[in-house]
Design an enzyme around this catalytic site. Structure first.
Site, PDB file in Angstrom:
ATOM      1  N   LYS A 149     -11.256  60.255 -44.796  1.00  0.00           N
ATOM      2  CA  LYS A 149     -11.384  58.826 -44.469  1.00  0.00           C
ATOM      3  C   LYS A 149     -11.194  58.647 -42.976  1.00  0.00           C
ATOM      4  O   LYS A 149     -10.267  59.223 -42.378  1.00  0.00           O
ATOM      5  CB  LYS A 149     -10.325  58.014 -45.226  1.00  0.00           C
ATOM      6  CG  LYS A 149     -10.719  56.561 -45.448  1.00  0.00           C
ATOM      7  CD  LYS A 149     -11.941  56.420 -46.303  1.00  0.00           C
ATOM      8  CE  LYS A 149     -11.775  55.497 -47.463  1.00  0.00           C
ATOM      9  NZ  LYS A 149     -13.030  55.380 -48.253  1.00  0.00           N
ATOM     10  N   THR A 172     -11.904  60.027 -50.961  1.00  0.00           N
ATOM     11  CA  THR A 172     -11.493  59.509 -49.651  1.00  0.00           C
ATOM     12  C   THR A 172     -10.680  58.226 -49.844  1.00  0.00           C
ATOM     13  O   THR A 172      -9.818  57.908 -49.032  1.00  0.00           O
ATOM     14  CB  THR A 172     -12.723  59.230 -48.760  1.00  0.00           C
ATOM     15  OG1 THR A 172     -13.503  58.178 -49.321  1.00  0.00           O
ATOM     16  CG2 THR A 172     -13.538  60.487 -48.578  1.00  0.00           C
ATOM     17  N   ASP A 173     -10.931  57.533 -50.958  1.00  0.00           N
ATOM     18  CA  ASP A 173     -10.134  56.324 -51.225  1.00  0.00           C
ATOM     19  C   ASP A 173      -8.670  56.707 -51.484  1.00  0.00           C
ATOM     20  O   ASP A 173      -7.740  56.031 -51.036  1.00  0.00           O
ATOM     21  CB  ASP A 173     -10.704  55.570 -52.438  1.00  0.00           C
ATOM     22  CG  ASP A 173     -10.048  54.212 -52.609  1.00  0.00           C
ATOM     23  OD1 ASP A 173      -9.151  54.097 -53.471  1.00  0.00           O
ATOM     24  OD2 ASP A 173     -10.370  53.302 -51.823  1.00  0.00           O
ATOM     25  N   PHE A 204     -15.007  62.475  -0.338  1.00  0.00           N
ATOM     26  CA  PHE A 204     -15.842  63.507  -0.939  1.00  0.00           C
ATOM     27  C   PHE A 204     -16.823  63.976   0.117  1.00  0.00           C
ATOM     28  O   PHE A 204     -17.746  63.229   0.482  1.00  0.00           O
ATOM     29  CB  PHE A 204     -16.566  62.993  -2.193  1.00  0.00           C
ATOM     30  CG  PHE A 204     -17.271  64.090  -2.937  1.00  0.00           C
ATOM     31  CD1 PHE A 204     -18.658  64.084  -3.084  1.00  0.00           C
ATOM     32  CD2 PHE A 204     -16.560  65.151  -3.482  1.00  0.00           C
ATOM     33  CE1 PHE A 204     -19.311  65.099  -3.778  1.00  0.00           C
ATOM     34  CE2 PHE A 204     -17.204  66.177  -4.176  1.00  0.00           C
ATOM     35  CZ  PHE A 204     -18.583  66.150  -4.326  1.00  0.00           C
ATOM     36  N   ARG A 212     -13.302  56.231   0.194  1.00  0.00           N
ATOM     37  CA  ARG A 212     -14.093  55.611  -0.879  1.00  0.00           C
ATOM     38  C   ARG A 212     -13.185  55.065  -1.958  1.00  0.00           C
ATOM     39  O   ARG A 212     -12.010  55.444  -2.057  1.00  0.00           O
ATOM     40  CB  ARG A 212     -15.066  56.635  -1.467  1.00  0.00           C
ATOM     41  CG  ARG A 212     -14.392  57.738  -2.266  1.00  0.00           C
ATOM     42  CD  ARG A 212     -15.393  58.624  -3.008  1.00  0.00           C
ATOM     43  NE  ARG A 212     -14.672  59.661  -3.766  1.00  0.00           N
ATOM     44  CZ  ARG A 212     -15.268  60.555  -4.554  1.00  0.00           C
ATOM     45  NH1 ARG A 212     -16.596  60.562  -4.691  1.00  0.00           N
ATOM     46  NH2 ARG A 212     -14.559  61.457  -5.210  1.00  0.00           N
ATOM     47  N   VAL A 267     -12.491  64.526  -7.419  1.00  0.00           N
ATOM     48  CA  VAL A 267     -11.909  64.358  -8.754  1.00  0.00           C
ATOM     49  C   VAL A 267     -11.409  65.716  -9.233  1.00  0.00           C
ATOM     50  O   VAL A 267     -10.302  65.837  -9.766  1.00  0.00           O
ATOM     51  CB  VAL A 267     -12.946  63.770  -9.728  1.00  0.00           C
ATOM     52  CG1 VAL A 267     -12.374  63.700 -11.141  1.00  0.00           C
ATOM     53  CG2 VAL A 267     -13.383  62.383  -9.265  1.00  0.00           C
ATOM     54  N   GLN A 268     -12.220  66.754  -8.980  1.00  0.00           N
ATOM     55  CA  GLN A 268     -11.885  68.100  -9.441  1.00  0.00           C
ATOM     56  C   GLN A 268     -10.489  68.537  -8.974  1.00  0.00           C
ATOM     57  O   GLN A 268      -9.676  68.996  -9.774  1.00  0.00           O
ATOM     58  CB  GLN A 268     -12.921  69.119  -8.933  1.00  0.00           C
ATOM     59  CG  GLN A 268     -14.275  69.062  -9.621  1.00  0.00           C
ATOM     60  CD  GLN A 268     -15.255  68.108  -8.947  1.00  0.00           C
ATOM     61  OE1 GLN A 268     -14.844  67.117  -8.320  1.00  0.00           O
ATOM     62  NE2 GLN A 268     -16.548  68.372  -9.098  1.00  0.00           N
ATOM     63  N   HIS A 318     -18.578  54.826 -10.362  1.00  0.00           N
ATOM     64  CA  HIS A 318     -18.966  54.591  -8.971  1.00  0.00           C
ATOM     65  C   HIS A 318     -19.022  53.110  -8.594  1.00  0.00           C
ATOM     66  O   HIS A 318     -19.387  52.258  -9.416  1.00  0.00           O
ATOM     67  CB  HIS A 318     -20.345  55.229  -8.729  1.00  0.00           C
ATOM     68  CG  HIS A 318     -20.405  56.687  -9.092  1.00  0.00           C
ATOM     69  ND1 HIS A 318     -19.630  57.657  -8.468  1.00  0.00           N
ATOM     70  CD2 HIS A 318     -21.132  57.341 -10.036  1.00  0.00           C
ATOM     71  CE1 HIS A 318     -19.900  58.833  -9.012  1.00  0.00           C
ATOM     72  NE2 HIS A 318     -20.798  58.673  -9.964  1.00  0.00           N
ATOM     73  N   ASN A 338     -16.481  59.574 -13.296  1.00  0.00           N
ATOM     74  CA  ASN A 338     -16.326  59.019 -11.944  1.00  0.00           C
ATOM     75  C   ASN A 338     -17.084  57.706 -11.951  1.00  0.00           C
ATOM     76  O   ASN A 338     -18.322  57.682 -11.990  1.00  0.00           O
ATOM     77  CB  ASN A 338     -16.919  60.000 -10.909  1.00  0.00           C
ATOM     78  CG  ASN A 338     -16.521  59.633  -9.504  1.00  0.00           C
ATOM     79  OD1 ASN A 338     -15.992  58.541  -9.283  1.00  0.00           O
ATOM     80  ND2 ASN A 338     -16.765  60.526  -8.568  1.00  0.00           N
TER      81      ASN A 338
HETATM   82  O1  LIG Z   1     -15.163  63.715  -6.801  1.00  0.00           O
HETATM   83  C1  LIG Z   1     -16.379  63.925  -6.891  1.00  0.00           C
HETATM   84  N1  LIG Z   1     -16.805  65.087  -7.446  1.00  0.00           N
HETATM   85  C2  LIG Z   1     -18.121  65.395  -7.589  1.00  0.00           C
HETATM   86  O2  LIG Z   1     -18.455  66.475  -8.086  1.00  0.00           O
HETATM   87  C3  LIG Z   1     -19.072  64.428  -7.129  1.00  0.00           C
HETATM   88  N2  LIG Z   1     -20.424  64.393  -7.093  1.00  0.00           N
HETATM   89  N3  LIG Z   1     -20.782  63.227  -6.552  1.00  0.00           N
HETATM   90  N4  LIG Z   1     -19.682  62.518  -6.217  1.00  0.00           N
HETATM   91  C4  LIG Z   1     -18.602  63.239  -6.575  1.00  0.00           C
HETATM   92  N5  LIG Z   1     -17.264  62.991  -6.459  1.00  0.00           N
END
Ligand SMILES: O=c1[nH]c(=O)c2nn[nH]c2[nH]1
Length: 295
Positions: free
Chosen positions: A10, A57-58, A159, A176, A227-228, A256, A254
């Site tokens: 469920k 599932t009930d 970035f 940014r 971000v990575q 934007h 991400n």
């Molecule tokens: O932080 C980011 N990682 C990415 O891989 C990426 N690609 N475009 N903008 C980005 N910003």
């Protein structure tokens, strides 16, 4: 043809539970959405239309409410483990229970500077999630998580230095907006059974608080080069904070925000250092995923 995999149960079982403290009059509420998917000697229900192996599932849905009445529903790691263990202990032919518990936010109201005894508000779509796999003869694997924690910072994100070739139009940026919708998880070392889960009860809430605090603190304080790199740091901090966790994962969109060039209008400056008005984008969005293991 043969069955490669089969599980059923469920989904979207909505549960609310109130705890009333008679002495203080304070009431505490929990609201969650539960999914239970069972595995085991159930192939004949698919291949032979033999329903003798099917726990309806009930009935699974009924069991969720009964177990919520009979047991604590927090921490969600405990409730998910109790619920899954019930199925593999009750039905000999059911060998694995996959239980997902999504706990929604009911944050206690503060009225005139005081926590209100029985009034709450939904402060965001963020949820605290648990996925538990209870397997007969093996133990309990739990992944805890945070989903839907939407964050934004107006600066402190860069970035640049990325591949530039005939496919590249993205300008390099040193300042940014960064916004993401956090989907984060931490996987616990296997628990041998319910006794081990019960022994770990205090660790579950602390881990969730640590993971949430680390996520927001790192997001806020890092001058993020990407971000990575920022999510990698979050993973390392959570592994350091919670020794019983084997690995940590993030899946971060991400989200934007594009600058809008308004110079065509009477030379209005609204790009680069003069950028103030932006266009939030619903899509496409970057999606950056990572899992970091302790070893
Ligand atoms: O932080 C980011 N990682 C990415 O891989 C990426 N690609 N475009 N903008 C980005 N910003």
């Amino acid at each position: 043809a043969s069955i490669a995999a089969a599980r059923y149960g469920k989904d979207n079982v909505r549960v609310y539970k109130v705890e009333r403290d008679e002495k203080t009059g304070v009431q505490t509420v929990t609201e969650m959405t539960v999914t239970v998917l069972l595995e085991g000697a159930i192939d004949v229900s698919y291949t032979k239309a033999d329903n003798s192996v099917v726990v309806a599932t009930d009935s699974i849905k009924n069991t969720v409410y009964i177990k919520a009445k009979e047991n604590p529903v927090t921490p969600p790691e405990l409730f998910a483990s109790i619920l899954g263990t019930h199925f593999i202990e009750t039905y000999p032919h059911i060998t694995t229970a996959n239980v997902k518990v999504v706990t929604h936010r009911w944050t206690r109201m503060t009225i005139d500077g005081k926590p209100h005894p029985h009034s709450f508000y939904r402060d965001g779509n963020e949820t605290r999630n648990v996925e538990a796999k209870i397997t007969k003869g093996k133990g309990i694997d739990i992944r805890s998580g945070i989903v839907g924690l939407l964050v934004l910072k107006s600066t402190g994100s860069q970035f640049h230095g990325f591949v530039r070739d005939s496919y590249t139009t993205l300008p390099e940026v040193w300042d940014r907006i960064l916004s993401t919708d956090v989907d984060c998880g931490w996987s616990w070392k296997r628990f041998a059974g319910m006794n081990a889960v019960r022994a770990a009860i205090p660790k579950f809430d602390n881990a969730w608080i640590d993971a949430r605090t680390i996520t927001m603190k790192t997001f806020a304080e890092e001058n993020s080069p990407s971000v990575q790199n920022t999510m990698y740091k979050m993973c390392g901090s959570i592994l350091e904070a919670v020794p019983e966790v084997e690995n940590v994962d993030y899946s971060l969109p991400n989200k934007h925000y594009f600058e809008i060039d308004l110079s065509w209008h009477e030379g209005l400056k609204n790009t680069g250092k003069n950028a103030e008005v932006y266009a939030p984008q619903s899509g496409p969005n970057g999606l950056i995923q990572l899992t970091v293991a302790r070893s």
